[in-house]
Design a protein around this motif. Sequence first.
Motif, PDB file in Angstrom:
ATOM      1  N   LEU A 133       0.851  -1.190   0.000  1.00 36.12           N
ATOM      2  CA  LEU A 133       0.000   0.000   0.000  1.00 36.12           C
ATOM      3  C   LEU A 133       0.885   1.238   0.000  1.00 36.12           C
ATOM      4  CD1 LEU A 133      -2.656  -1.076   2.675  1.00 36.12           C
ATOM      5  CD2 LEU A 133      -2.958  -1.032   0.188  1.00 36.12           C
ATOM      6  N   HIS A 134       0.633   2.158  -0.923  1.00 35.00           N
ATOM      7  CA  HIS A 134       1.480   3.344  -1.072  1.00 35.00           C
ATOM      8  C   HIS A 134       0.631   4.609  -1.000  1.00 35.00           C
ATOM      9  CE1 HIS A 134       4.665   0.565  -2.135  1.00 35.00           C
ATOM     10  NE2 HIS A 134       3.850   0.021  -3.030  1.00 35.00           N
ATOM     11  N   ARG A 135       1.257   5.671  -0.570  1.00 31.49           N
ATOM     12  CA  ARG A 135       0.508   6.894  -0.270  1.00 31.49           C
ATOM     13  C   ARG A 135      -0.134   7.527  -1.498  1.00 31.49           C
ATOM     14  NH1 ARG A 135       5.975   8.317   0.509  1.00 31.49           N
ATOM     15  NH2 ARG A 135       6.780   9.880  -0.954  1.00 31.49           N
ATOM     16  N   ASP A 136       0.335   7.195  -2.706  1.00 33.86           N
ATOM     17  CA  ASP A 136      -0.279   7.781  -3.902  1.00 33.86           C
ATOM     18  C   ASP A 136      -1.438   6.938  -4.446  1.00 33.86           C
ATOM     19  OD1 ASP A 136       1.470   5.763  -4.553  1.00 33.86           O
ATOM     20  OD2 ASP A 136       2.099   6.663  -6.455  1.00 33.86           O
ATOM     21  N   HIS A 137      -1.728   5.797  -3.810  1.00 34.06           N
ATOM     22  CA  HIS A 137      -2.893   5.005  -4.194  1.00 34.06           C
ATOM     23  C   HIS A 137      -4.175   5.677  -3.711  1.00 34.06           C
ATOM     24  CE1 HIS A 137      -0.306   1.070  -4.260  1.00 34.06           C
ATOM     25  NE2 HIS A 137      -0.145   1.794  -5.348  1.00 34.06           N
ATOM     26  N   ARG A 138      -5.301   5.241  -4.262  1.00 31.05           N
ATOM     27  CA  ARG A 138      -6.605   5.706  -3.809  1.00 31.05           C
ATOM     28  C   ARG A 138      -7.437   4.511  -3.345  1.00 31.05           C
ATOM     29  NH1 ARG A 138      -3.984   9.452  -3.638  1.00 31.05           N
ATOM     30  NH2 ARG A 138      -4.324  11.548  -4.514  1.00 31.05           N
ATOM     31  N   ILE A 139      -8.318   4.777  -2.391  1.00 24.52           N
ATOM     32  CA  ILE A 139      -9.164   3.746  -1.806  1.00 24.52           C
ATOM     33  C   ILE A 139     -10.626   4.025  -2.168  1.00 24.52           C
ATOM     34  CG2 ILE A 139     -10.084   2.839   0.376  1.00 24.52           C
ATOM     35  CD1 ILE A 139      -7.345   1.774  -0.235  1.00 24.52           C
ATOM     36  N   VAL A 140     -11.330   2.961  -2.587  1.00 15.16           N
ATOM     37  CA  VAL A 140     -12.763   3.046  -2.865  1.00 15.16           C
ATOM     38  C   VAL A 140     -13.462   2.050  -1.938  1.00 15.16           C
ATOM     39  CG1 VAL A 140     -14.578   2.895  -4.600  1.00 15.16           C
ATOM     40  CG2 VAL A 140     -12.256   3.573  -5.280  1.00 15.16           C
ATOM     41  N   ALA A 141     -14.390   2.547  -1.135  1.00 20.57           N
ATOM     42  CA  ALA A 141     -15.080   1.692  -0.170  1.00 20.57           C
ATOM     43  C   ALA A 141     -16.160   0.867  -0.860  1.00 20.57           C
ATOM     44  CB  ALA A 141     -15.700   2.540   0.935  1.00 20.57           C
ATOM     45  N   LEU A 142     -16.248  -0.408  -0.508  1.00 25.56           N
ATOM     46  CA  LEU A 142     -17.329  -1.256  -1.001  1.00 25.56           C
ATOM     47  C   LEU A 142     -18.378  -1.478   0.085  1.00 25.56           C
ATOM     48  CD1 LEU A 142     -18.612  -2.972  -3.201  1.00 25.56           C
ATOM     49  CD2 LEU A 142     -17.236  -4.908  -2.415  1.00 25.56           C
ATOM     50  N   ALA A 143     -17.955  -1.926   1.271  1.00 32.62           N
ATOM     51  CA  ALA A 143     -18.920  -2.203   2.339  1.00 32.62           C
ATOM     52  C   ALA A 143     -18.173  -2.481   3.634  1.00 32.62           C
ATOM     53  CB  ALA A 143     -19.792  -3.397   1.970  1.00 32.62           C
TER      54      ALA A 143
END
Length: 366
Positions: free
Chosen positions: A188-198
């Motif tokens: 996991l790297h700080r320039d990644h983005r997270i999308v919540a599913l549930a």
Amino acid sequence: MKIEIRPHLYLIDDDDHASSLVRGVQLLSAIEATGNLRAASGTLALSYRHAWNALAEMEGRLGGPVVAMTRGRGAELTELGRRLVAAQRLIHARVDPLFDSMATEIEAEIRSAVSQESNVLKIHASHGFAIEALNRHAHRKGILLDMNYRGSVEALNAFNRGNCDIAGFHVPMGALELPVLEQFSALLHRDHRIVALATRRQGIMVAKGNPRNIWCIEDLAHPDVQFVNRQHGSGTRAILDLLLEQAGKSGRDINGYENIELTHAAIAAYVLCGKADAGLGVETAARRFDLDFVPLLTERYLFVCGKKLLADPRFLPLKELMQSSEFRMEINRLPGYDAVDTGMVSTMREAFPRFFRPGGRKGSEG
């Protein structure tokens, strides 16, 4: 276009003649659900006579009764009948996710061959009921996905190698969040983005009535308890090991720690079949297999992707789908699931403020 790959049970005689047991087992499942042969035959759109003959034929081939008929009390499965139904459930729980992954790969290859272009969004993700629902909805909406079910670590590795556009993984909320994130830290790297599913509840799945009185992680170490585990690299396995460590236990203390199944549904089916007394998994699996469930924690199921993907034409319809009220309602209908943040996009620091903290080991957000 939709491709399906499904397993079937066949009975092979001495002359290598194969007789399908699929319809017969479907009838047994309906009898188990209704407690009545006439009602079961109606469920499958069979005549009563046809259903009766099908049972007689199956019993003749198997060499024993599969249903016990009682005047005034309907019908119930014999031990042989129950074992056949349980075996079919276990087969589907074990292989359906693998077959679904293979089917989506084949679909993507066929589409690519026909159109001479590839616009499919590739997802490697830990298996779960919300991700299954997303795959179904995407197909109905014409959103092209190449879905591959993998453990959390394997999915994140694939993403970092560039083998997929999105990786799905899950992280517990509360005290176990940081220890699990430490295990994922190199991925996991700080320039990644997270999308919540549930969000979803994880806990211990046990037989109806909890006959072994399993109420906490420590109870799994009792000598009369047989456990079934998830594979190494799965998020659920990582959570189990951390819970055992907190309790002062290890895998060596658990009978069946090395018994492996690859999905939550397979764990539930394994317990239902009586092959194990307990397994760790999500509440939906326990409810679908009529098991009892001892909740232990809540976790977030998340997608990780690159920042550029957020504006990609392949991703935008998927994001819109996740944020739709129709999809959120379906997630909320899954026992133990909650769609409160479904479709929400965040930076790493926003998603994991205690881990990606300013000045911390992972550094500040880019």
